[in-house]
Design a protein around this motif. Structure first.
Motif, short mmCIF file in Angstrom:
data_model
loop_
_atom_site.label_atom_id
_atom_site.label_comp_id
_atom_site.label_asym_id
_atom_site.label_seq_id
_atom_site.Cartn_x
_atom_site.Cartn_y
_atom_site.Cartn_z
N ASP A 1 0.83 -1.22 0.00
CA ASP A 1 0.00 0.00 0.00
C ASP A 1 0.86 1.27 0.00
OD1 ASP A 1 -2.52 -0.92 -0.26
OD2 ASP A 1 -2.96 -1.02 1.89
N ASP A 2 2.04 1.17 0.60
CA ASP A 2 2.93 2.34 0.67
C ASP A 2 3.42 2.78 -0.72
OD1 ASP A 2 2.74 2.27 3.44
OD2 ASP A 2 4.53 0.99 3.65
N LEU A 3 3.22 1.92 -1.72
CA LEU A 3 3.69 2.29 -3.07
C LEU A 3 2.83 3.40 -3.69
CD1 LEU A 3 4.39 -1.28 -4.53
CD2 LEU A 3 6.12 0.45 -3.99
N LYS A 4 1.64 3.58 -3.14
CA LYS A 4 0.75 4.66 -3.64
C LYS A 4 1.46 6.00 -3.53
CE LYS A 4 -4.03 3.44 -3.85
NZ LYS A 4 -5.32 3.28 -3.25
N GLY A 5 1.43 6.76 -4.62
CA GLY A 5 2.03 8.08 -4.61
C GLY A 5 3.55 8.08 -4.71
N LYS A 6 4.12 6.90 -5.00
CA LYS A 6 5.59 6.81 -5.08
C LYS A 6 6.06 6.69 -6.54
CE LYS A 6 6.81 6.80 -0.70
NZ LYS A 6 5.56 7.01 0.03
N LEU B 1 -2.69 -4.54 -10.79
CA LEU B 1 -3.34 -3.30 -10.37
C LEU B 1 -4.85 -3.38 -10.60
CD1 LEU B 1 -0.87 -0.52 -11.63
CD2 LEU B 1 -0.98 -1.61 -9.39
N TRP C 1 -6.52 -0.60 -8.50
CA TRP C 1 -5.60 0.54 -8.65
C TRP C 1 -5.40 0.81 -10.14
CZ3 TRP C 1 -0.59 0.57 -5.19
CH2 TRP C 1 -0.94 0.34 -3.85
N SER C 2 -4.77 1.95 -10.42
CA SER C 2 -4.33 2.20 -11.81
C SER C 2 -2.92 2.78 -11.75
CB SER C 2 -5.29 3.17 -12.50
OG SER C 2 -5.00 4.48 -12.07
N ASP D 1 -2.08 5.58 -12.38
CA ASP D 1 -2.15 6.93 -11.82
C ASP D 1 -1.98 6.94 -10.30
OD1 ASP D 1 -2.54 7.91 -14.33
OD2 ASP D 1 -4.74 7.92 -14.18
N ASP D 2 -2.07 5.77 -9.69
CA ASP D 2 -1.85 5.72 -8.24
C ASP D 2 -0.39 5.94 -7.88
OD1 ASP D 2 -4.39 5.30 -6.87
OD2 ASP D 2 -4.53 3.51 -8.14
N PHE D 3 0.49 5.82 -8.87
CA PHE D 3 1.91 6.10 -8.62
C PHE D 3 2.21 7.55 -9.00
CE2 PHE D 3 1.96 1.50 -9.99
CZ PHE D 3 2.12 0.98 -8.72
#
Ligand code: GLU
Length: 340
Positions: free
Chosen positions: A150-155, A174, A179-180, A182-184
């Motif tokens: 989950d911590d990978l979101k926004g990374k 994903l 997820w997509s 775009d979550d990164f």
């Protein structure tokens, strides 16, 4: 990589051995035997990045093929590529004779599903054998705050070249997670050689790679900076397994890399070697024979190939029908029961 400039019909490119030996051989042999002695058949294997295991596998197979060239006349070469999706495309475009591809993408190519829906079923695809297991691997740099998936979101995450197997498998994962991309914060397309440096330089927070272990890419990151594996949560793995039998639950064990302390629980696929139905039986037979008769040497070429087992190689991860040239060898040596 081979260019697309020429539309070759099929790449069993017959070319004359013009090494000065030709005329000598010509004097000694006549008729059909002579033609056979004069012509060299060139076979190419599409692999992956030079820091991955596919390239080592393709090179090991070619080495055995080339050492026994006198018996079959085939010149074999392994090509470095973007990976599975690229290799399947190139096979379809008649550029490669053989390709190493992930078992999930072998399945989707054969059935015309997922990424291959538009292209439709690749009914010409034939399995030759499978090789090492490939865990879906996430490696994060210390100090990025990434300890769980989950911590990978926004990374900033490197997923590999656009036509790599890992990029495509990540997209499938994903989707299961809702997820997509775009979550990164950023999605990288660096190959296995470049991603280790980029991870340690802080250009990316994590890298994703579907690959056999140990491999040069993860090894080089582990030696250069402080990194840790990130597990895929058990409930996500369970959902991924429902997608198809080409996935299995796997663990990257402690001690795989000296510098990485914790194991990783994840899912995995198999590396598989494929060809097409039109590949001549005797060439596929020669390749399989050269590989299986020298499996000890093949295993010594790369540590990730060290656990290859003949019984698994003829059964695991293969959805396309076995090429008859491969089947002939397996039946001859008793790896498969003889057809009635
Ligand atoms: N599994 C990766 C892919 O299909 C390649 C891994 C390797 O090169 O060993 O793209």
């Amino acid at each position: 990589m081979l260019g697309n400039s020429r539309n070759r019909s099929f790449v069993w490119r017959l070319s004359l051995f013009c090494l000065g030996l030709g005329t000598g051989a010509m004097g000694g042999l006549g008729g059909g035997d002579f033609a056979r002695a004069q012509e060299g058949v060139y076979a190419t294997i599409g692999t992956g990045s030079v820091s991955g295991v596919y390239y080592a596998l393709g090179s090991a197979i070619c080495r055995q093929m080339n050492q026994s060239r006198k018996e079959h006349g085939v010149n074999c070469s392994a090509e470095a590529t973007e990976g599975s999706i690229y290799n399947i495309g190139q096979m379809r475009a008649n550029e490669y004779n053989f390709s190493v591809v992930q078992s999930d993408w072998q399945y989707h190519a054969m059935t015309g599903s997922s990424k291959f829906r538009e292209a439709g079923p690749y009914s010409e695809l034939r399995a030759v054998f499978s090789a090492h297991p490939e865990p879906f691997t996430v490696l994060a740099r210390a100090g990025t705050g990434i300890t769980t998936f989950d911590d990978l979101k926004g990374k900033k995450v490197n997923l590999g070249p656009l036509d790599s197997g890992q990029r495509a498998t990540t997209e499938a994962l994903l989707k299961v997670m809702g997820w997509s991309l775009d979550d990164f914060a950023q999605v990288g397309t660096l190959n296995a050689t470049d991603q280790s440096k980029a991870l340690c330089d802080g250009e990316y927070d994590a890298i994703v790679y579907t690959v056999g272990h140990p491999n040069r890419s993860v090894g080089s990151a582990a030696r250069s900076c402080d990194v840790a594996f990130v597990s895929v949560p058990a409930d996500v793995v369970a959902k991924v397994l429902e997608l198809g039998g080409y996935f299995s639950a796997v663990t990257i064990p402690i001690g795989t890399y000296r510098e990485i302390e914790d194991p990783a629980d994840t899912f995995g696929v198999r590396a598989t070697l494929v060809t097409k139905a039109s590949a001549p039986d005797d060439i596929v037979y020669a390749l399989v024979k050269a590989t299986f008769e020298n499996l000890g040497d093949v295993k010594r070429m790369d540590r990730a190939l060290g656990n290859l087992k003949p019984e698994e190689m003829v059964s695991e991860g293969l959805t396309a029908p076995l090429h008859p040239g491969a089947r002939r060898y397996y039946e001859e040596v008793g790896l498969l029961p003889a057809a009635k």
